[in-house]
Motif scaffolding. Structure first.
Motif, short mmCIF file in Angstrom:
data_model
loop_
_atom_site.label_atom_id
_atom_site.label_comp_id
_atom_site.label_asym_id
_atom_site.label_seq_id
_atom_site.Cartn_x
_atom_site.Cartn_y
_atom_site.Cartn_z
N SER A 4 -32.10 -18.93 -41.77
CA SER A 4 -31.27 -19.24 -42.94
C SER A 4 -32.13 -19.38 -44.20
O SER A 4 -31.73 -18.94 -45.28
CB SER A 4 -30.45 -20.50 -42.71
OG SER A 4 -31.27 -21.60 -42.44
N ARG A 7 -33.11 -15.91 -45.32
CA ARG A 7 -31.99 -15.26 -45.99
C ARG A 7 -31.81 -15.77 -47.41
O ARG A 7 -31.52 -15.00 -48.32
CB ARG A 7 -30.71 -15.47 -45.19
CG ARG A 7 -30.68 -14.64 -43.94
CD ARG A 7 -29.42 -14.87 -43.17
NE ARG A 7 -29.31 -13.90 -42.08
CZ ARG A 7 -28.47 -14.01 -41.09
NH1 ARG A 7 -27.64 -15.02 -41.04
NH2 ARG A 7 -28.43 -13.09 -40.15
N TRP A 8 -31.96 -17.08 -47.62
CA TRP A 8 -31.84 -17.63 -48.98
C TRP A 8 -32.92 -17.05 -49.89
O TRP A 8 -32.66 -16.76 -51.06
CB TRP A 8 -31.95 -19.16 -48.96
CG TRP A 8 -30.65 -19.85 -48.72
CD1 TRP A 8 -30.24 -20.41 -47.56
CD2 TRP A 8 -29.57 -20.04 -49.65
NE1 TRP A 8 -28.98 -20.93 -47.71
CE2 TRP A 8 -28.56 -20.73 -48.98
CE3 TRP A 8 -29.40 -19.71 -50.99
CZ2 TRP A 8 -27.36 -21.08 -49.60
CZ3 TRP A 8 -28.20 -20.06 -51.60
CH2 TRP A 8 -27.20 -20.74 -50.91
N SER A 15 -26.36 -15.25 -49.91
CA SER A 15 -26.39 -16.58 -49.32
C SER A 15 -25.48 -17.54 -50.06
O SER A 15 -24.79 -18.37 -49.44
CB SER A 15 -27.82 -17.12 -49.30
OG SER A 15 -28.63 -16.30 -48.50
N ARG A 19 -22.28 -19.39 -48.46
CA ARG A 19 -22.14 -20.86 -48.51
C ARG A 19 -20.77 -21.24 -49.04
O ARG A 19 -20.12 -22.17 -48.53
CB ARG A 19 -23.25 -21.45 -49.39
CG ARG A 19 -23.18 -22.93 -49.53
CD ARG A 19 -23.44 -23.62 -48.19
NE ARG A 19 -23.17 -25.03 -48.32
CZ ARG A 19 -22.17 -25.66 -47.70
NH1 ARG A 19 -21.38 -25.00 -46.89
NH2 ARG A 19 -21.98 -26.93 -47.86
N TRP A 35 -22.55 -15.31 -43.56
CA TRP A 35 -23.54 -14.48 -44.23
C TRP A 35 -23.36 -13.02 -43.84
O TRP A 35 -23.39 -12.12 -44.68
CB TRP A 35 -24.95 -14.95 -43.86
CG TRP A 35 -26.01 -14.41 -44.76
CD1 TRP A 35 -26.50 -15.01 -45.88
CD2 TRP A 35 -26.70 -13.16 -44.62
NE1 TRP A 35 -27.46 -14.21 -46.44
CE2 TRP A 35 -27.61 -13.07 -45.70
CE3 TRP A 35 -26.65 -12.12 -43.72
CZ2 TRP A 35 -28.45 -11.98 -45.88
CZ3 TRP A 35 -27.49 -11.03 -43.90
CH2 TRP A 35 -28.37 -10.97 -44.97
#
Length: 63
Positions: A4, A7-8, A15, A19, A35
């Motif tokens: 995660s 990915r951010w 992302s 969210r 995502w």
């Protein structure tokens, strides 16, 4: 490094949208699924990569 976080760092827009999708689902959707859905909506050419990620661990190994 966690997936995660990676990915951010690599795709902050996707992302952020994921969210927001998780928040809108009221906790019914996890970040990974959100995502992938968000990414596929904006990049439909990545469908084969998404399908690869959702295979069972036994199916990922080459034979």
């Amino acid at each position: 490094m966690r997936l995660s976080l990676t990915r951010w760092l690599l795709s902050p827009t996707t992302s952020w949208r994921a969210r927001k999708l998780v928040a809108a689902s009221g906790g019914q959707l996890d970040f990974d699924t959100a995502w992938r859905r968000t990414r596929l909506a904006s990049h439909p050419d990545e469908l084969p990569y998404q399908r690869h990620g959702h295979r069972a661990p036994d199916e990922r190994r080459p034979r």
